[in-house]
Motif scaffolding. Sequence first.
Motif, PDB file in Angstrom:
ATOM      1  N   GLN A  50     -18.776 -51.774  10.560  1.00 43.65           N
ATOM      2  CA  GLN A  50     -19.052 -53.127  10.064  1.00 43.65           C
ATOM      3  C   GLN A  50     -20.445 -53.269   9.456  1.00 43.65           C
ATOM      4  O   GLN A  50     -20.800 -54.344   8.974  1.00 43.65           O
TER       5      GLN A  50
ATOM      6  N   THR B  43     -22.617 -51.870   3.741  1.00 40.98           N
ATOM      7  CA  THR B  43     -22.332 -52.873   2.713  1.00 40.98           C
ATOM      8  C   THR B  43     -22.476 -52.310   1.296  1.00 40.98           C
ATOM      9  O   THR B  43     -21.985 -52.913   0.351  1.00 40.98           O
TER      10      THR B  43
ATOM     11  N   ARG C  80     -11.245 -56.063   7.497  1.00 42.70           N
ATOM     12  CA  ARG C  80     -12.489 -55.751   8.192  1.00 42.70           C
ATOM     13  C   ARG C  80     -13.455 -54.946   7.324  1.00 42.70           C
ATOM     14  O   ARG C  80     -14.542 -54.600   7.780  1.00 42.70           O
TER      15      ARG C  80
ATOM     16  N   SER D 125     -16.364 -54.225   5.026  1.00 43.62           N
ATOM     17  CA  SER D 125     -17.586 -55.013   4.820  1.00 43.62           C
ATOM     18  C   SER D 125     -18.309 -54.694   3.517  1.00 43.62           C
ATOM     19  O   SER D 125     -19.394 -55.225   3.262  1.00 43.62           O
TER      20      SER D 125
ATOM     21  N   GLN E 256     -19.957 -54.675   0.023  1.00 36.76           N
ATOM     22  CA  GLN E 256     -20.322 -55.722  -0.929  1.00 36.76           C
ATOM     23  C   GLN E 256     -20.661 -55.143  -2.308  1.00 36.76           C
ATOM     24  O   GLN E 256     -20.462 -55.796  -3.323  1.00 36.76           O
TER      25      GLN E 256
ATOM     26  N   ASN F 234      -9.923 -58.726  -1.830  1.00 35.67           N
ATOM     27  CA  ASN F 234     -11.258 -58.583  -1.226  1.00 35.67           C
ATOM     28  C   ASN F 234     -12.190 -59.690  -1.721  1.00 35.67           C
ATOM     29  O   ASN F 234     -12.427 -59.820  -2.920  1.00 35.67           O
ATOM     30  N   GLN F 235     -12.748 -60.459  -0.813  1.00 34.72           N
ATOM     31  CA  GLN F 235     -13.636 -61.565  -1.186  1.00 34.72           C
ATOM     32  C   GLN F 235     -15.098 -61.284  -0.826  1.00 34.72           C
ATOM     33  O   GLN F 235     -15.942 -62.167  -0.948  1.00 34.72           O
ATOM     34  N   LYS F 236     -15.351 -60.030  -0.379  1.00 38.70           N
ATOM     35  CA  LYS F 236     -16.727 -59.670  -0.021  1.00 38.70           C
ATOM     36  C   LYS F 236     -17.408 -58.860  -1.120  1.00 38.70           C
ATOM     37  O   LYS F 236     -18.632 -58.899  -1.257  1.00 38.70           O
TER      38      LYS F 236
ATOM     39  N   THR G  76     -19.088 -57.934  -4.336  1.00 38.47           N
ATOM     40  CA  THR G  76     -19.759 -58.733  -5.377  1.00 38.47           C
ATOM     41  C   THR G  76     -20.249 -57.888  -6.551  1.00 38.47           C
ATOM     42  O   THR G  76     -20.493 -58.427  -7.631  1.00 38.47           O
TER      43      THR G  76
ATOM     44  N   LYS H 171     -14.451 -62.701  -6.025  1.00 39.74           N
ATOM     45  CA  LYS H 171     -15.854 -63.105  -5.916  1.00 39.74           C
ATOM     46  C   LYS H 171     -16.807 -62.151  -6.642  1.00 39.74           C
ATOM     47  O   LYS H 171     -18.025 -62.234  -6.460  1.00 39.74           O
TER      48      LYS H 171
END
Length: 1016
Positions: A826, A829, A854, A856, A858, A882-884, A886, A913
């Motif tokens: 977790q 990123t 789960r 994580s 980004q 996936n909304q994490k 960016t 996102k």
Amino acid sequence: MASPAQLDFNLQPLLEELDQDELGQFKSMLRSFPLHKAFHQQELPHMEIEQANGKQLAEILIKNCHSYWIEMAAIHGFDKMNRVDLSERAKDELREAALKSLRERKPPSLEMTWTQEPESSNLDEIEEQLEGEPELTQVERDDPINLESDEGWKAKRPDKEDKFRITLKKKFWEIWKNNLNPGAAENFRVITQRYKMLIPFCNPNMLTGPFPDTVVLRGPAGVGKTTLAKELMRDWTQDNLAKTFKYIFYLSCKELNHIGPCTCAELITKDYPELQHAIPDVLAQSRKILIIIDGFDELRFPPGALISDICGDWKKQKPVPVLLSSLFMKKMFPNATLLITTRPWALRELRFLVERPLFVDIEGFLEVDRKEYFLKHFQDEDQALRAFDLMRSNTALFSLGSAPMVCWVVCTCLKLQMDKGEDPTPTCQTTTSLFLRFICSQFMPAPDSCPGQCLQAPVKALCLLAAEGVWTQTSVFDGEDLKTLGVEECELSPFLDKNILQKVKGCEGCYSFIHLSVQQFFAAIFYVLGSEEEKEDRESHSGDIGNIQKLFSKEERLKNPSLPQVGYFLFGLSNEKRTRELETTFGCQLSIDVKQELLRWKVKSNENKPFSVMGMKEVFYCLYESQEEEFVKDAMAHFKEISLKLKSEMDVVHASFCLKHCQNLEKISLKIEKGIFLENDTSLESGSQVERSQKDQRILPFWMDLCSMFGSNKNPIFLEIDRSFLSDSSVRILCEQMASATHNLQKVVLNDILPASAYRDFCLAFSGQETLTHLTLQGSCQNDVLPLLCEVLRHPKCDLQYLRLESCSATTQQWGDLFLVLEINQSLTYLNFTADELLDEGVKLLCTTLRHPRCSLQRLSLENCHLTEASCKDLSSALIINQKLTHLCLAKNELGDGGVQLLCEGLSYPDCKLQALVLWNCGITDSGCSHLSKLLQQKSSLTHLDLGLNHIGITGLNILCEALKEPTCNLKHLRLNINESDTQMQKLLEEVKGSNPQLTIENDKPRFQEKQTFFF
């Protein structure tokens, strides 16, 4: 048919190292190199040369050309091509051939390579013979050239040239006989014989010409340049060079500093005034003249004096520097041959004055010479070899040992200690300790006696003289110098008696130190000698001597290459034990303030850049010289960032001594070059792995000290190891130290490290490192690293947030295992897979993880991962869920317009996102812009877009610009490949800027060969 040339170096492998362009360049240079009588009754086969490869060219040259011509042409060619590596290899082989020749010719009774000089009795016989030669009358002196017409004189007297040689012979045998350097004639003989063969007119296999008419002998102080020059004079007096040169003139720049304006005729005949009136006749034979200009580096002249007022009239009076420049530039005696000796630092001035010189590097004693010198000096072989190994263990000291006089200093010092049963190991630990022990041993007080008060004044006078000489770059001092400094000649007597100072023969009332390093040592003592009151009094006589601030000034050190060594000695004298030893020996007070002054300079510019006047390597050397741990700890307290390039074992020794005392370090970058750790170096021609491992044992304890900084440091550390050659043992030590330092290792970058197994060992060490947040592994040697990375990421204490794997090879199954771990971990990123062979199959597995709730991640970079349009479908579906995530980088993948269309489908979903998308060099055309335009008009979350290095024309740009003008477009930063000369394109962009002032458009200019991730 000519017989093949016998070369003293192997030409073929050197030519085979040249690529096609370089080989063509070498052939071109051969054509331009003088060919005068270089061939054996046959022309050079130009057609064969043009078609020849390296091996064939070597065979052609050896078959057709004289060996000397080949040697000169090859070295000249390699130098002109900037292939100094090949030139140096050729020179090394030539030197070894010369040394081998010397060994083969040595007397059977002599067990070393030394060529003995004539015994003093023989010299006396020569002198008696010279004294017996008839003297010239005054009339004969006035017109020695025209004496040839006097047949009666010829019958009873030697001719003018013989008389000239007799005069020279007397002078130079006297210098040779009375040389004060201990064993100088014998010591330098091996050097002069080796390097003579590199001087064209001295080579016994020499062509009749042409050869370079300016030869420069360059080398550090005391390696035999002057001795070689004087031996050439002596050779001429013995008729060895008489066929080449009718006249030889010797000019010592040390002596010329004391001569006022004069004519060129007066200058070159200053020792032979009877030749002054015959200069016109001498000039008529200028091709048969050799002028030796010895010690150019010691010539004193005001700025600009060497390049102004150049004169071609030998009858005009000019300052000495002007006359010398006129000789260098061939305005005076244009056809004469020049031989110039100099230290390397003075070449920057000399290069402007001489045209196409031949440079001969005089290196002094080679390692084999130094070893044989020690064997000869000690007589006891065990003692000699132990002393030699001690000197060799100190790189700086061993380098100084190329000068025979330094070898004498070392042998004298260590033999005295060994004879007393003392351990000489600490003496050779630093250069300062060796010179300190040598000096103090020469003035050892008798048992139960008080320090000799009689030495106080002499040592102060000597230190003042040394410092003044260093700052004015003077090594010879005359009576006027002594008077200016307030030094009495009688004060120098103790040091003359101990062979620390010597009288200069041929220069009445002149003195010099036995070697520059001894002068530099006493110059360093100058800065610590005496109380404050005495210092003030002494400084009144020392207008040219700079303070400690100037001593470490970059500008001063560039002008004066002697200053750095004085600085090293000064750091060495900051050791309190050493200062007490000096005080005991000379009975004088030493100042302790210098230590604080040295520390003050570590923060000269600002606290984050200590010792800004010196490089990091030099800083460590200075601190190591001190051998004062508290001093080093104080000095290192301000260091937060360090970048080190370790090239030798001594670099490791110096760095380890300092870094183990460094407690506030935040970032360290290391580069370890090949040759320090030998255990895994299979390129070595000899020695088993066991033998190589044994050689490593002497450096590994220092490496352990260096690595101990991870445990002793208080701050989080950023460690970078770049392009480094380690070994199994050194990697194990480093990993053990990192594993034990569980609370401060924060960021690690490992790039191109050998051996390949190192990456696996590092990963094992990282497991459980709870402070490690950033990890970068780069290089093509990362074999089987993914399984171990999985263990690192699975560890419950893992807090890794950034992971970059570059150029990593793995199977699809290994990639899949790593991606499964990302569903558990977790903390991670940011994941960067630049230049990994992930392929479309790997991306499919990765997208499964991206869709997991789960996951994580980004930021994700898949640059240059060999992806195609097929990967875009999986990525598009992952972006919908996936909304994490960016930031996504897909640069340098052949996605094409079809891939862009698939990506836009996923990006258009409201739940996506993604804010930054890099599509640099992805094969996108005008068609792909239409899909992007639709996306940008739908109020997408995308704010940064990189389309650099794609084939987007005016049509595609027009489509994009329509979307960029829309108020629904959220884009803030766009990169494009913009043709600044295209007015239509510029007009479109200006319209966009007017409609959307919040948008920044950046030009991906051609100079950027790679993408610049301004937002990734």
